[in-house]
Write an enzyme that holds these catalytic residues in place. Sequence first.
Site, PDB file in Angstrom:
ATOM      1  N   ARG A   1       0.835  -1.210   0.000  1.00  0.00           N
ATOM      2  CA  ARG A   1       0.000   0.000   0.000  1.00  0.00           C
ATOM      3  C   ARG A   1       0.865   1.253   0.000  1.00  0.00           C
ATOM      4  O   ARG A   1       0.555   2.235  -0.645  1.00  0.00           O
ATOM      5  CB  ARG A   1      -0.952   0.015   1.208  1.00  0.00           C
ATOM      6  CG  ARG A   1      -1.646   1.361   1.400  1.00  0.00           C
ATOM      7  CD  ARG A   1      -2.879   1.315   2.285  1.00  0.00           C
ATOM      8  NE  ARG A   1      -2.739   0.470   3.458  1.00  0.00           N
ATOM      9  CZ  ARG A   1      -2.014   0.787   4.553  1.00  0.00           C
ATOM     10  NH1 ARG A   1      -1.385   1.937   4.635  1.00  0.00           N
ATOM     11  NH2 ARG A   1      -1.947  -0.063   5.560  1.00  0.00           N
TER      12      ARG A   1
ATOM     13  N   TYR B   1     -16.255  17.799 -15.067  1.00  0.00           N
ATOM     14  CA  TYR B   1     -16.603  16.386 -15.072  1.00  0.00           C
ATOM     15  C   TYR B   1     -17.662  16.101 -13.998  1.00  0.00           C
ATOM     16  O   TYR B   1     -17.522  16.531 -12.851  1.00  0.00           O
ATOM     17  CB  TYR B   1     -15.334  15.560 -14.814  1.00  0.00           C
ATOM     18  CG  TYR B   1     -15.593  14.079 -14.747  1.00  0.00           C
ATOM     19  CD1 TYR B   1     -15.927  13.364 -15.892  1.00  0.00           C
ATOM     20  CD2 TYR B   1     -15.518  13.391 -13.545  1.00  0.00           C
ATOM     21  CE1 TYR B   1     -16.184  12.009 -15.827  1.00  0.00           C
ATOM     22  CE2 TYR B   1     -15.770  12.030 -13.480  1.00  0.00           C
ATOM     23  CZ  TYR B   1     -16.102  11.348 -14.630  1.00  0.00           C
ATOM     24  OH  TYR B   1     -16.352  10.012 -14.564  1.00  0.00           O
TER      25      TYR B   1
ATOM     26  N   ASP C   1      -7.306  19.560 -13.470  1.00  0.00           N
ATOM     27  CA  ASP C   1      -7.609  18.265 -14.087  1.00  0.00           C
ATOM     28  C   ASP C   1      -7.209  18.354 -15.561  1.00  0.00           C
ATOM     29  O   ASP C   1      -7.817  19.074 -16.344  1.00  0.00           O
ATOM     30  CB  ASP C   1      -9.119  17.989 -13.927  1.00  0.00           C
ATOM     31  CG  ASP C   1      -9.532  16.625 -14.480  1.00  0.00           C
ATOM     32  OD1 ASP C   1      -8.796  16.072 -15.322  1.00  0.00           O
ATOM     33  OD2 ASP C   1     -10.614  16.137 -14.091  1.00  0.00           O
TER      34      ASP C   1
ATOM     35  N   LYS D   1      -8.214   7.541 -19.293  1.00  0.00           N
ATOM     36  CA  LYS D   1      -8.477   8.155 -20.597  1.00  0.00           C
ATOM     37  C   LYS D   1      -7.229   8.108 -21.490  1.00  0.00           C
ATOM     38  O   LYS D   1      -6.734   7.039 -21.762  1.00  0.00           O
ATOM     39  CB  LYS D   1      -9.024   9.563 -20.388  1.00  0.00           C
ATOM     40  CG  LYS D   1     -10.091   9.666 -19.275  1.00  0.00           C
ATOM     41  CD  LYS D   1     -11.361   8.884 -19.574  1.00  0.00           C
ATOM     42  CE  LYS D   1     -12.249   8.691 -18.341  1.00  0.00           C
ATOM     43  NZ  LYS D   1     -12.611   9.924 -17.640  1.00  0.00           N
TER      44      LYS D   1
HETATM   45  C1  LIG Z   1     -13.136  10.293 -16.358  1.00  0.00           C
HETATM   46  C2  LIG Z   1     -12.757  11.585 -15.778  1.00  0.00           C
HETATM   47  C3  LIG Z   1     -12.529  11.723 -14.398  1.00  0.00           C
HETATM   48  C4  LIG Z   1     -12.734  10.566 -13.415  1.00  0.00           C
HETATM   49  O1  LIG Z   1     -11.831   9.547 -13.614  1.00  0.00           O
HETATM   50  P1  LIG Z   1     -12.159   7.988 -13.317  1.00  0.00           P
HETATM   51  O2  LIG Z   1     -10.921   7.313 -13.782  1.00  0.00           O
HETATM   52  O3  LIG Z   1     -13.383   7.645 -14.092  1.00  0.00           O
HETATM   53  O4  LIG Z   1     -12.389   7.866 -11.853  1.00  0.00           O
HETATM   54  C5  LIG Z   1     -12.151  12.960 -13.925  1.00  0.00           C
HETATM   55  N1  LIG Z   1     -12.019  14.014 -14.752  1.00  0.00           N
HETATM   56  C6  LIG Z   1     -12.235  13.923 -16.067  1.00  0.00           C
HETATM   57  C7  LIG Z   1     -12.070  15.123 -16.920  1.00  0.00           C
HETATM   58  C8  LIG Z   1     -12.619  12.723 -16.629  1.00  0.00           C
HETATM   59  O5  LIG Z   1     -12.857  12.643 -17.946  1.00  0.00           O
END
Ligand SMILES: *Cc1c(COP(=O)(O)O)cnc(C)c1O
Length: 382
Positions: free
Chosen positions: A50, A102, A174, A199
Amino acid sequence: MAIKSKNIATTCVHSGPMPDAHGAVMPPIYLSSTYAFETVGKQRTFDYGRSGNPTRFALETCLAELEGGIRGFAFGTGMAATATLIQLFNAGDHFLVHDDLYGGTYRLMASVMTTKGVDVEFINMRDLDKLRAAIRPNTRGIWTETPTNPLMNLLDLTAIAAIAKEHNVITLCDNTFLSPYFQRPLDLGMDIVMHSTTKYLNGHSDVVGGGAVTNNPELADKIGMLQNAMGSGQAPFDCFLVLRGIKTLPVRMDVHNANALALAKWLQTRPEIKEVLHPGLESHPQHELAKRQMSGYGGTFSFRMQNGEMVKKALSNVKMFTLAESLGGVESLIEQPWTMTHVSMPEDVRIAVGITDDLVRVSVGIEHIDDIIADLQQAFEA
Ligand SMILES: *Cc1c(COP(=O)(O)O)cnc(C)c1O
């Protein structure tokens, strides 16, 4: 040892591997949950899975190098990254969040963070005067996302970071939509960059994961402590897959970018389309900022059809595009944020920011552009 280069294409291929006894070219996946101490009171680099793992460390090193930070962190999901980062803030703190973002991030901020006593305020940060006016003596953090999901609005990260620095406020960004290949928020003055590695970084729709990178030593220590204390780190096998995905990030991003721009331009010629929301188009109200802040536009964008009925028809008739949430994989995906990705946002909030039933979001894959256009054309004309 890893090759250091100022060129991101080289970093993507060479960052992260560790020396191993066999000369393995790809980093081994260490599944062991625990590691022998050298002697009483003296641990080796890792002691418990962890707290740290060699495969995870390889990915974390790679993420830090890609974003130009001093330390990277890999998490079980993008939301696990965000959930860990918001623990930097405490009850009584004021936290500013851009109002179009998001859906899952919105839900986390509006529920969990608020319940814990943080005073979360959603504002439109495209208006810098509004941002300046919103800062209070107890403002501790600013959360940004650019381009925003799904409206493709941009935030001026350099300007926001400058305002935040005047008031000693931590800035977070982000960067999921563009990846470090097209945008590097730390270079623009942000303190922490966050990713859903699910992504573009992984890029093959076969892992959920999250990442965070900072260039601030004090924040790095705090995030490391939180990642260990909360147990939100990513599993070794998933870390391996994300590292593997990153190796082809530049070639994938170039094709995503070219295909998305070509599709956006084709959509502009179609009678079914009311508006195309793509920062690479001259018609985008923040096209100048896009050119200044980003080195490419990515593969995801949105468009508005004449009405919601047309959206329903088009999305029911696609053949190569998959009707699915998520984005950033090699395959083309299409979705209606109103009924899919953004249902976690209350209806009145969705309407207020412009997420209505006429809106379609596409994650343009790396298939041949002729096939991508042909599929949407047949779906529109079906
Ligand atoms: C998908 C996404 C998230 C969340 O990520 P997960 O891997 O689904 O938990 C956060 N911000 C953006 C812009 C996203 O496209």
